[in-house]
Design an enzyme around this catalytic site. Structure first.
Site, PDB file in Angstrom:
ATOM      1  N   HIS A  55      41.924  62.607  36.999  1.00 43.35           N
ATOM      2  CA  HIS A  55      40.704  62.402  37.768  1.00 43.35           C
ATOM      3  C   HIS A  55      40.554  63.550  38.749  1.00 43.35           C
ATOM      4  O   HIS A  55      41.450  64.363  38.935  1.00 43.35           O
ATOM      5  CB  HIS A  55      40.767  61.095  38.574  1.00 43.35           C
TER       6      HIS A  55
ATOM      7  N   ASP B  55      36.328  51.097  34.478  1.00 42.66           N
ATOM      8  CA  ASP B  55      36.926  52.242  35.165  1.00 42.66           C
ATOM      9  C   ASP B  55      37.703  53.136  34.205  1.00 42.66           C
ATOM     10  O   ASP B  55      38.184  52.685  33.161  1.00 42.66           O
ATOM     11  CB  ASP B  55      37.844  51.768  36.297  1.00 42.66           C
TER      12      ASP B  55
ATOM     13  N   ARG C 268      40.919  55.563  42.817  1.00 43.02           N
ATOM     14  CA  ARG C 268      42.308  55.417  42.350  1.00 43.02           C
ATOM     15  C   ARG C 268      42.660  56.657  41.551  1.00 43.02           C
ATOM     16  O   ARG C 268      42.364  56.755  40.363  1.00 43.02           O
ATOM     17  CB  ARG C 268      42.454  54.149  41.507  1.00 43.02           C
TER      18      ARG C 268
ATOM     19  N   GLU D 227      32.648  46.609  35.488  1.00 45.41           N
ATOM     20  CA  GLU D 227      33.588  45.612  36.021  1.00 45.41           C
ATOM     21  C   GLU D 227      33.000  44.754  37.132  1.00 45.41           C
ATOM     22  O   GLU D 227      33.316  43.574  37.240  1.00 45.41           O
ATOM     23  CB  GLU D 227      34.853  46.313  36.528  1.00 45.41           C
TER      24      GLU D 227
ATOM     25  N   GLU E  59      44.027  50.646  33.817  1.00 47.16           N
ATOM     26  CA  GLU E  59      43.600  49.249  33.917  1.00 47.16           C
ATOM     27  C   GLU E  59      42.190  49.081  33.359  1.00 47.16           C
ATOM     28  O   GLU E  59      41.892  48.107  32.668  1.00 47.16           O
ATOM     29  CB  GLU E  59      43.654  48.801  35.386  1.00 47.16           C
TER      30      GLU E  59
END
Length: 952
Positions: free
Chosen positions: A381, A104, A336, A18, A108
């Protein structure tokens, strides 16, 4: 799909991430057969306006970018600023044998990978490459073990995007029509704004109550030492067995809400203190309990934002920006996350450092497991932790500035999470005596001793309340026993007032949203940034203050779109979206029910069971709500009674107070300062504003443009401006800004003429160009008239010179050396102390653009809500820290000797627990820690901050 063996032995692989920073880091971990390029975020999205929609689409599709009549099919377009990058990616792909989509790992990121695949249309094998830390081992493992794209995650992201588009594009125009052009509404931002407004309403309705009690200092008569003090301080707890009222016993109306308590006023408290002057006291009871505190779980997104705010003074957006850099450069895992889980590798690394830095006595026998996650956590995560299988100490990273501070915070929290509990004792001592008037008085004192600090040796969590006592604070009491005699050294009467509920800070608002299960942790930073940027909220210090504009917006939404800003409804929507993500509900029936309502279609009714929890009020018809606008009285929703027949109104050009009706005898009107907090608008202050001459005069229409010219009284003094037509674009390429000019010192707001105003608005005037071709202009500023040539400004002696000075005269002025002596010799307006970062004295000075704080190296202008009289040292340090963070990193590093020294020291010395603790203590200040993202602290004037398209 795994990479083919043929390609593994040769060929070329294109890896798309990204960000360029991440691409640079990853490239170093891969061999020569890999090309790593960035998409630079999303390459494709819903159109931002009708002009971007392909011509084959008409009607509502062009407006919304979503075909609501055909299963809510989204219309995606490649962002204009990404077309060149897409071409580059296609060229690289044409020369590649395999494609790795390494965006990621969250929802998103999965959507970005899908959009890349859809746009690039690869004809070579495609692999989804995922990792949660950027280390050599993690990247190589990700290449060796790719997976397929997770379409369910993509669908979940798409559903959210469509929902937010429908909400923003349907509700925002209502605000344009009924409140002010350019406003926006959003599924979570509107609810967040409502929370801030409701807290301010509570403050406005709050009535303070006064109460008194006594404080006694009692002596044991023994010689004291640190382990056994000779005296203790205790507070009056009861009189004749009746508990003395404290702040918690009063309601927001200022009245007692607790029965059977004794409310002491000043007279009674002083009388009781005098009556107790010669009383003999004794210990009535000693209650001791064991104290134990377990370590805090490792950071997840929201807890990191909260702690960075408390300890470092970072806003949520700033925290995420700094964390993003740490992640992309391989220092921490993905930032995140809703998880508090640590991998076995991370646990082993943390336990090894506990033993190495603190000793084996601080290491529990078994690893600590933090398995709890927030409700509906989106992806699995790890917690946020230092990357790698061996954690680098802060000194070993070579980091500086904000990155060092945030890494140190994460490192400490992670290591502390694998340490033993802190243990000790808590003690409560009751002391009693009989007053001269026969009343029995009982005092109480509490203490806490920590016998083993455990994890607190490494880390102690902060608190939202600056007056709160932190976990590692000890209060030692004398060793006394029941029946021991004590003498009263002093007994004083103390007055207290109840305080209104504290305003939200970024940290406490994030905590509130998460506790209400509204929004997603990964979006909180952008949500807070949005409500600051829109002018709905501004900052005073760290407090979030709602503007009067936000009161009007929330008032409209509550009265006419109640469910859309209902906290439970918004949380249930979040649940439904997560159910769609898990495959437990279908997106299209849910969207139909939300947009068209129960009667929108048979499919919508049939999908109701899939769309929610079966509650008939769960989802309504958004389309029906926004088309029935006749019942909305624009004046009513923007009017708020103040008292004495005074009404606060939110108008097109800002808030104002008014008494009586326009064009009627006795009518009064006055503008309200844009930086005034709503709870500060009292009847008395409103009367003061109305008593002043009006600050808004219509001068007439410009004969050329036809626009009305008005004279107004602003924050920086009187000025004239033009009123642009309502349909004038205020943002984007075609934006038009109104001409504005400050009045000369010789002019008065109530006597300036239309001709004078037009002449003022013709400034700046081009005087000519110098021999090098640089333009010279004459301008009028806040501090008087001046010439400007590039970045070189020179003061003029007279305002008339703005219209009369010639090029020759201007060149003669520039031929003279620039005079700096007088400005440099000005005494400071206020001294604040020593900056904790630069270690230089900080003062407030008066500059060309207003008061500013400086440490001699960095200058920072005071913000809305700040003043020379009220600014605190902490606020000054915060402004300087923010300004440093805005500048180029290299420049800042060169200019900050204190930081250089600290970096050199830490690199040279072997890090130990005590060294790290000293470093933290040397720099410790909450308010001085911030980053460039805190620019939202500057309150945006709502009437000027507009957008061409509504925000979702």
């Amino acid at each position: 799909m795994s990479p083919t063996s043929e390609t593994a032995q040769g060929g070329r692989r294109l890896v798309i991430v990204e960000s360029p920073a991440k691409a640079k880091t990853i490239k170093g971990y891969l061999g020569p057969g890999y090309v790593v390029e960035a998409s630079v975020g999303h390459i494709r999205d819903l159109p931002s306006g009708a002009a971007e929609v392909p011509e084959k689409y008409t009607g509502e599709v062009r407006r919304l970018g979503v075909d609501v009549d055909h299963d809510f099919q989204p219309i995606y377009v490649v962002n204009a600023d990404k077309k060149a990058q897409v071409r580059k990616l296609k060229e690289l792909l044409a020369e590649s044998d395999e494609l790795f989509l390494a965006t990621d790992e969250d929802r998103e990121g999965e959507a970005i990978a899908w959009h890349l695949q859809e746009v690039l249309k690869p004809k070579v094998p495609v692999h989804r490459m995922v990792f949660h830390e950027i280390t050599k081992d993690a990247i190589q493992a990700a290449v060796a073990n790719p997976r397929e794209l997770n379409k369910r995650m993509v669908d979940a992201q798409e559903t959210r995007r469509i929902l937010d588009r429908l909400y923003g594009y349907e509700v925002s125009p209502v605000l344009w029509k009924k409140v002010m052009r350019g406003l926006s509404a959003g599924r979570v931002q509107s609810v967040a704004t409502r929370l801030v407004v409701e807290r301010e309403r509570e403050r406005i309705a709050f009535r303070s109550a006064e109460y008194w009690d006594l404080t006694g200092t009692f002596s044991t008569g023994r010689a004291g030492d640190p382990s056994d003090p000779s005296s203790l301080v205790a507070r009056l707890a009861a009189v004749d067995g009746k508990r003395v009222a404290q702040g918690r016993d009063f309601g927001a109306d200022g009245q007692l809400k607790t029965q059977n308590v004794l409310h002491l006023d000043e007279e009674k408290a002083r009388a009781l203190a005098a009556s107790l002057a010669d009383t003999r006291f004794s210990v009535r009871s000693v209650e001791s309990k064991p104290y134990r505190r377990s370590p805090y779980a490792p950071f997840r997104t929201t807890t990191l934002q909260q702690e960075a705010s408390r300890k470092l003074g970072f806003g949520a957006k700033a925290t995420m920006q700094v964390a993003q850099k740490l992640y992309e450069n391989g220092f921490i895992t993905y930032m995140r996350t809703d998880s508090t889980v640590l991998s076995e590798t991370a646990v082993a690394a943390a336990r090894a450092q506990v033993t190495q830095l603190y000793g084996a006595e601080y290491l529990p026998e078994q690893p600590r497991v933090y398995a709890g996650k927030v409700k509906n956590a989106q992806e699995a995560h790890e917690a946020i932790r230092p990357s790698g299988d061996r954690f680098r100490t802060p000194a070993e990273t070579g980091l500086t500035g904000d990155q060092f501070k945030l890494y140190e915070l994460i490192w400490k929290r992670t290591v502390a999470s694998q340490m033993k509990d802190a243990t000790g004792n808590s003690v409560t001592v009751k002391i009693g005596g009989t007053a001269a008037d026969g009343r029995d008085a009982e005092f109480s004192a509490s203490g806490k001793t920590i016998t083993f600090h455990g994890f607190m040796k490494a880390y102690v969590e902060g608190a939202d309340d600056p007056n709160a006592e932190l976990d590692d604070r000890e209060r030692r009491l004398p060793q006394v026993a029941e029946g021991d005699a004590l003498s009263a050294e002093e007994i004083t009467a103390d007055g207290h007032s109840t305080k209104p509920p504290a305003r939200y800070t970024e940290a406490s608002l994030v905590k509130e949203l998460e506790e209400r299960e509204i929004g997603r942790p990964s979006t909180y930073a952008s949500i807070i940034g949005t409500i600051l940027d829109r002018g709905y909220v501004f900052k005073k210090g760290t407090a979030l203050v709602p503007s009067f504009l936000s009161f009007a917006v929330v008032n409209l939404l509550e009265k006419h779109f109640g469910r859309l800003v209902d906290y439970d409804f918004t949380a249930r929507m979040e649940d439904d979206l997560d159910r769609i993500a898990r495959g437990e509900a279908q997106a299209v029936p849910w969207l139909k029910r939300f947009y068209f309502g129960e009667g929108g279609s048979a499919e919508a009714q049939g999908g109701a069971a899939d769309a929610g929890n079966g509650d008939g009020d769960h989802l309504g018809g958004l389309k029906e709500l926004v088309t029935d606008l006749g019942a909305i009285d624009a004046r009513e929703i923007s009017s708020f009674p103040v008292g004495n027949d005074i009404v606060l109104r939110v108008g097109r050009y800002g808030p104002y107070v008014e008494r009586g009706e326009k064009d009627q005898e006795g009518h009064q009107r006055a503008d309200v300062p844009e930086d005034l907090a709503p709870d500060e608008l009292t009847v008395e202050y409103a009367e003061e504003l109305l008593a002043k001459p009006s600050g808004d005069f219509e001068l007439g229409k410009d004969p050329v443009s036809g626009n009305m010219i008005v004279a107004k009284d602003g924050r920086y003094g009187p000025y004239v401006t033009e009123i642009l037509p309502e349909d004038t674009p205020k943002t984007g390429k075609n934006a038009v800004k109104p001409r504005t000019a400050s009045l000369f010192k010789s002019m008065s707001i109530d006597s300036v003429t239309l001709e004078e105003a037009l002449k003022l608005m013709s400034l700046p005037r081009v005087v000519g160009t110098d021999p090098e071709g640089v333009e010279i202009t004459a301008q009028n500023g806040r501090y008087g008239p001046y010439l400007k040539k590039g970045t070189d400004s020179r003061s003029l002696t007279s305002e008339d010179q703005l219209f009369t000075i010639t090029l020759e005269e201007a060149l003669a002025i520039y031929a003279q050396p620039k005079q700096r002596g007088r400005a440099a010799a000005k005494p400071p307006l206020k001294e604040l102390g020593t900056d904790p970062v630069s270690e230089k004295p900080v003062v407030v000075k008066d500059g060309r653009f207003g008061p500013y704080v400086t440490d001699g190296e960095t200058n920072a202008t005071l913000r809305t809500g700040d003043s020379v009289e009220t600014i605190t040292p902490e606020r000054g340090y915060e402004l300087l820290a923010e300004k440093r963070a805005k500048g180029p990193a290299k420049k800042t590093a060169k200019k900050a000797p204190a930081k250089k020294t600290a970096t050199k020291k830490t690199a040279a010395k072997k890090t130990t627990a005590s060294a790290t603790a000293k470093k933290t203590a040397a720099k410790k200040t909450t308010a001085a820690k911030t980053t460039a993202a805190k620019t939202a602290a500057k309150k945006t004037t709502a009437a000027k901050k507009t957008t061409a398209a509504p925000s979702e």
